[in-house]
Scaffold this active site. Structure first.
Site, PDB file in Angstrom:
ATOM      1  N   SER A   9       0.832  -1.206   0.000  1.00  0.00           N
ATOM      2  CA  SER A   9       0.000   0.000   0.000  1.00  0.00           C
ATOM      3  C   SER A   9       0.867   1.256   0.000  1.00  0.00           C
ATOM      4  CB  SER A   9      -0.944  -0.066   1.198  1.00  0.00           C
ATOM      5  OG  SER A   9      -2.058   0.729   0.951  1.00  0.00           O
TER       6      SER A   9
ATOM      7  N   HIS B 238      -7.486  -5.729   0.748  1.00  0.00           N
ATOM      8  CA  HIS B 238      -6.260  -4.937   0.577  1.00  0.00           C
ATOM      9  C   HIS B 238      -5.167  -5.417   1.546  1.00  0.00           C
ATOM     10  CE1 HIS B 238      -3.741  -1.616  -0.367  1.00  0.00           C
ATOM     11  NE2 HIS B 238      -4.032  -0.860   0.668  1.00  0.00           N
TER      12      HIS B 238
HETATM   13  C1  MCU Z   1      -2.617   2.290  -1.588  1.00  0.00           C
HETATM   14  O1  MCU Z   1      -2.065   3.053  -0.554  1.00  0.00           O
HETATM   15  C2  MCU Z   1      -2.821   3.915   0.249  1.00  0.00           C
HETATM   16  C3  MCU Z   1      -3.754   4.805  -0.550  1.00  0.00           C
HETATM   17  O2  MCU Z   1      -2.989   5.558  -1.476  1.00  0.00           O
HETATM   18  C4  MCU Z   1      -4.488   5.731   0.388  1.00  0.00           C
HETATM   19  O3  MCU Z   1      -5.437   6.525  -0.318  1.00  0.00           O
HETATM   20  C5  MCU Z   1      -5.197   5.008   1.485  1.00  0.00           C
HETATM   21  O4  MCU Z   1      -5.638   5.947   2.431  1.00  0.00           O
HETATM   22  O5  MCU Z   1      -4.291   4.171   2.123  1.00  0.00           O
HETATM   23  C6  MCU Z   1      -3.636   3.208   1.342  1.00  0.00           C
HETATM   24  C7  MCU Z   1      -2.825   2.477   2.360  1.00  0.00           C
HETATM   25  O6  MCU Z   1      -1.687   2.780   2.630  1.00  0.00           O
HETATM   26  O7  MCU Z   1      -3.523   1.541   3.029  1.00  0.00           O
HETATM   27  C8  MCU Z   1      -2.915   0.844   4.067  1.00  0.00           C
END
Ligand code: MCU
Length: 429
Positions: A225, A356
């Site tokens: 992420s 996710h």
């Molecule tokens: C995919 O990474 C991020 C994303 O860009 C954000 O919009 C969201 O808030 O968080 C994601 C993340 O890091 O989830 C753990």
């Protein structure tokens, strides 16, 4: 009895030949953070709009590279443009970097221009035993990476908390963390480049430790992420990383920036820029329209070539922009192919569990194979491209250039300047 000995000797011989073949096939990481540090960097660049992906093989002065060794300085151009317009500047090694490496942790102390900062990382040795020194994978952030499989494959885990180096939740004019203590709270460098700088300083310390616990020449990086965005930046900007494995990185990670506005449900560029100061301040000029960017993320994928790269994505969550991610991987794979390293890039978005950063059974074997091939040098599995039909991009829709057949010979562009007509000399090794 004699036959049995013969069989044993023959088997050992075959294993040795296999190891040598595997060694030759998987390139070692570079000995330095940036092999193109001496290359000329472009001054002001005219930004012309194109909705297609810029040609990764065309230099800023307009010539296309023709030899594999030309890539060193072309990569340096891409790196410079990526820093200038997307990530912000990643400074090179500071005047003083000191620290320690033990079987449980790493400390890092940095001094530059009279400013000092420190941070640390945890170490967990492989569960396969042995005395080391061990290969290691830098795990950015605390979730989503399969640390049990990494350790069972024979690599140590370095637990790197990037927030100590570049904190989230701060305004752009008051950035915090070790990087900003050294380079100033108003530095225009975004968090991802700051995190990459911090990982490079961890590698400096491992190098200086003389390799008694961890090997500086067998390092990988991963993270999921926002930490997948970070892992991608770490691997792209430090050529000492032998294996880069971003997971579900989303906007500001692997996906092509030009693809995001048209990908339904993908995190918009303005959000990737605004949610946290991940990208450099200069990216604000492109959040409304990325078409004048002189590079895109396929070229940042190319910055990793020919080193190991295993991109993992999740097509079930629209926000993660997996279709644009597949185009970045396909476009970057053209750089790998041109360098004769097409087997060193893998992409996998064909997954069952749509959660996710879930723990995914289908990634375990390829993760282990990548560690064997690029860190342990005991395997030679071919790269895999498993693009989910749910989010399959088509590179042909995104490019108007073809992949050159690069020669093995010396560069045809002068590494100290523009194109040359006469004989050329290879760049210093
Ligand atoms: C995919 O990474 C991020 C994303 O860009 C954000 O919009 C969201 O808030 O968080 C994601 C993340 O890091 O989830 C753990």
């Amino acid at each position: 009895m004699r036959t049995r000995w013969l069989v044993v000797v023959l088997a050992a011989l075959l294993a040795a030949i296999g190891a040598v073949v595997a060694l030759g096939a998987s390139p070692a990481a570079a000995a330095v953070e940036d092999e193109g540090a001496g290359c000329p960097v472009p001054g002001s660049v005219s930004l012309t709009a194109t909705s297609r992906l810029p040609d990764p093989f065309r230099t800023v002065d307009g010539a296309r590279i023709t030899s594999k060794s030309d890539w060193r300085c072309r990569r340096a151009e891409i790196k410079e443009l990526a820093e200038r317009y997307v990530y912000g500047d990643k400074p090179s090694k500071p005047a003083s970097v000191t620290g320690t490496v033990s079987s449980s942790g790493i400390t890092v102390n940095v001094t530059h221009n009279g400013r000092t900062a420190s941070f640390s990382a945890g170490v967990q040795l492989p569960t396969t035993g042995g005395t080391g020194p061990f290969p290691a994978v830098i795990v950015v952030g605390g979730f989503g990476a399969d640390t049990a499989t990494i350790r069972a494959a024979g690599a140590a885990v370095i637990s790197y908390d990037p927030l100590a180096v570049g904190r989230e939740g701060t305004p752009r004019n008051n950035k915090q963390g070790a990087f900003y203590t050294v380079y100033g709270a108003t530095s225009s460098t975004g968090l991802l480049a700051a995190w990459a700088w911090g990982a490079s300083r961890i590698i400096d310390v491992i190098e200086q430790s003389g390799g008694s616990v961890l090997r500086a020449d067998a390092l990988g990086v991963t993270g999921c992420s926002r930490y997948g965005k970070g892992a991608f930046a770490v691997g792209a900007f430090d050529q000492r990383i032998a294996l880069t494995m971003p997971i579900e990185s989303g906007s500001a990670g692997v996906p092509i920036l030009r693809g995001i506005p048209g990908e339904s449900g993908a995190q918009p560029l303005s959000s990737a820029y605004g949610e946290q100061p991940w990208l450099g301040d200069a990216f604000s000029a492109f959040t409304g329209n990325p078409n004048t960017l002189p590079i895109d993320m396929h070229s940042v994928v190319g910055m990793v070539a020919p080193r190991g790269l295993f991109i993992m994505e999740n097509p079930a969550v629209d926000w993660l922009a997996a279709r644009s991610g597949s185009v970045a991987a396909l476009g970057g794979a053209e750089v790998y192919k041109a360098l004769g390293a097409g087997a060193n890039i893998s992409y996998w978005s064909d997954v069952r569990d749509g959660t996710h950063c879930a723990s995914r059974a289908e990634w375990r074997t390829p993760l282990q194979q990548h560690i064997q091939k690029f860190l342990l040098k005991t395997g030679n599995a071919a790269g895999v491209f498993r693009i989910s039909s749910r989010k399959a991009g088509n590179l042909a829709d995104w490019r108007d250039w073809q992949t050159p057949t690069l020669t093995d010979g010396p560069p045809t562009t002068d590494p100290t300047g523009g194109p040359t007509g006469g004989p050329t000399t290879p760049p210093p090794a």
